[in-house]
Design a protein around this motif. Structure first.
Motif, PDB file in Angstrom:
ATOM      1  N   SER A   1       2.936  16.197 -13.786  1.00 43.35           N
ATOM      2  CA  SER A   1       3.085  17.643 -13.643  1.00 43.35           C
ATOM      3  C   SER A   1       4.303  18.125 -14.426  1.00 43.35           C
ATOM      4  CB  SER A   1       3.222  17.997 -12.162  1.00 43.35           C
ATOM      5  OG  SER A   1       3.525  19.356 -12.006  1.00 43.35           O
ATOM      6  N   ASP A   2       5.425  17.384 -14.298  1.00 43.92           N
ATOM      7  CA  ASP A   2       6.633  17.754 -15.046  1.00 43.92           C
ATOM      8  C   ASP A   2       6.382  17.686 -16.549  1.00 43.92           C
ATOM      9  OD1 ASP A   2       8.045  18.218 -12.765  1.00 43.92           O
ATOM     10  OD2 ASP A   2       9.196  16.337 -12.822  1.00 43.92           O
ATOM     11  N   LEU A   3       5.661  16.653 -16.986  1.00 42.87           N
ATOM     12  CA  LEU A   3       5.364  16.503 -18.407  1.00 42.87           C
ATOM     13  C   LEU A   3       4.507  17.676 -18.906  1.00 42.87           C
ATOM     14  CD1 LEU A   3       5.479  14.789 -20.985  1.00 42.87           C
ATOM     15  CD2 LEU A   3       3.428  13.610 -20.179  1.00 42.87           C
TER      16      LEU A   3
ATOM     17  N   LYS B   1       0.840  -1.199   0.000  1.00 43.85           N
ATOM     18  CA  LYS B   1       0.000   0.000   0.000  1.00 43.85           C
ATOM     19  C   LYS B   1       0.875   1.248   0.000  1.00 43.85           C
ATOM     20  CE  LYS B   1      -3.652   2.225   2.674  1.00 43.85           C
ATOM     21  NZ  LYS B   1      -4.414   2.172   3.918  1.00 43.85           N
ATOM     22  N   THR B   2       1.895   1.252   0.848  1.00 44.70           N
ATOM     23  CA  THR B   2       2.826   2.371   0.907  1.00 44.70           C
ATOM     24  C   THR B   2       3.549   2.544  -0.428  1.00 44.70           C
ATOM     25  OG1 THR B   2       3.152   1.959   3.262  1.00 44.70           O
ATOM     26  CG2 THR B   2       4.793   3.328   2.168  1.00 44.70           C
ATOM     27  N   LEU B   3       3.975   1.426  -1.009  1.00 45.32           N
ATOM     28  CA  LEU B   3       4.653   1.468  -2.309  1.00 45.32           C
ATOM     29  C   LEU B   3       3.734   2.027  -3.381  1.00 45.32           C
ATOM     30  CD1 LEU B   3       7.168   0.757  -3.984  1.00 45.32           C
ATOM     31  CD2 LEU B   3       6.159  -1.498  -4.330  1.00 45.32           C
ATOM     32  N   MET B   4       2.484   1.582  -3.380  1.00 49.14           N
ATOM     33  CA  MET B   4       1.524   2.077  -4.382  1.00 49.14           C
ATOM     34  C   MET B   4       1.277   3.568  -4.199  1.00 49.14           C
ATOM     35  SD  MET B   4       0.863  -0.233  -6.503  1.00 49.14           S
ATOM     36  CE  MET B   4      -0.491   0.516  -7.353  1.00 49.14           C
ATOM     37  N   GLU B   5       1.182   4.030  -2.959  1.00 50.05           N
ATOM     38  CA  GLU B   5       1.015   5.462  -2.716  1.00 50.05           C
ATOM     39  C   GLU B   5       2.222   6.234  -3.239  1.00 50.05           C
ATOM     40  OE1 GLU B   5       0.331   5.704   1.469  1.00 50.05           O
ATOM     41  OE2 GLU B   5      -1.772   5.080   1.314  1.00 50.05           O
TER      42      GLU B   5
ATOM     43  N   VAL C   1       1.977   6.356  -7.014  1.00 51.92           N
ATOM     44  CA  VAL C   1       0.948   7.327  -7.423  1.00 51.92           C
ATOM     45  C   VAL C   1       1.511   8.749  -7.294  1.00 51.92           C
ATOM     46  CG1 VAL C   1      -1.264   8.329  -6.740  1.00 51.92           C
ATOM     47  CG2 VAL C   1      -1.046   5.857  -7.006  1.00 51.92           C
ATOM     48  N   ALA C   2       2.179   9.031  -6.179  1.00 58.05           N
ATOM     49  CA  ALA C   2       2.767  10.364  -5.980  1.00 58.05           C
ATOM     50  C   ALA C   2       3.822  10.646  -7.043  1.00 58.05           C
ATOM     51  CB  ALA C   2       3.364  10.473  -4.578  1.00 58.05           C
ATOM     52  N   SER C   3       4.650   9.647  -7.338  1.00 58.70           N
ATOM     53  CA  SER C   3       5.682   9.796  -8.367  1.00 58.70           C
ATOM     54  C   SER C   3       5.051  10.048  -9.729  1.00 58.70           C
ATOM     55  CB  SER C   3       6.556   8.545  -8.393  1.00 58.70           C
ATOM     56  OG  SER C   3       7.491   8.621  -9.429  1.00 58.70           O
ATOM     57  N   ASN C   4       3.989   9.319 -10.033  1.00 60.99           N
ATOM     58  CA  ASN C   4       3.286   9.519 -11.308  1.00 60.99           C
ATOM     59  C   ASN C   4       2.693  10.923 -11.401  1.00 60.99           C
ATOM     60  OD1 ASN C   4       3.893   7.058 -12.365  1.00 60.99           O
ATOM     61  ND2 ASN C   4       1.924   6.108 -11.857  1.00 60.99           N
TER      62      ASN C   4
END
Length: 137
Positions: free
Chosen positions: A104-106, A89-93, A96-99
């Motif tokens: 935003s950068d894109l 769950k932590t990894l998925m969060e 998601v934050a990284s995505n």
């Protein structure tokens, strides 16, 4: 015959009585032996029954111990599973934050690229204009 002579002074009643007592003693002894044997058989049956009960109690205790161990293993496995699920769950969060950051950068990069394309088009137009002026002279 000598035995009969011994009882002759007492009469035939006494002889019959003695015979009756001897027969009663003989059958009473056999009855007593059979009674003892019957009691021993009952005692053996009761002893075997108690042994079977003790074996059943031991088997039940063994099953209870095995069940407790199995429940302990299941609980430990569930704990590991829960901790793994929390980590996922932590990894998925994090993903998601990284995505979101990448998105935003894109978007920012696309906006900059459009601005740069407009500048390049403007420069290209100016260069073309200057080239056309130079060639037309």
């Amino acid at each position: 015959m000598e035995v009969l002579k011994l009882f002759a002074p007492y009469g035939p009643g006494w002889l019959g009585g003695v015979l009756l007592v001897l027969v009663a003693f003989y059958f009473g002894r056999q009855f007593l032996d059979e009674y003892k044997a019957q009691n021993e058989r009952k005692a053996n049956i009761d002893l075997k029954r108690e042994e079977r009960k003790q074996e059943e109690v031991a088997e039940r205790a063994q099953r209870d111990r095995e069940r407790s161990q199995m429940e302990g293993r299941i609980a430990a496995q569930m704990e590991r599973s829960n901790s793994l699920m929390e980590a996922m769950k932590t990894l998925m969060e994090s993903v998601v934050a990284s995505n979101e950051v990448l998105h935003s950068d894109l978007a920012h990069s696309q906006a900059r690229s459009q601005g740069m394309a407009q500048k390049v088009d403007h420069i290209c137009d100016r260069v073309d204009l200057m080239y056309n002026k130079e060639t037309s002279r």
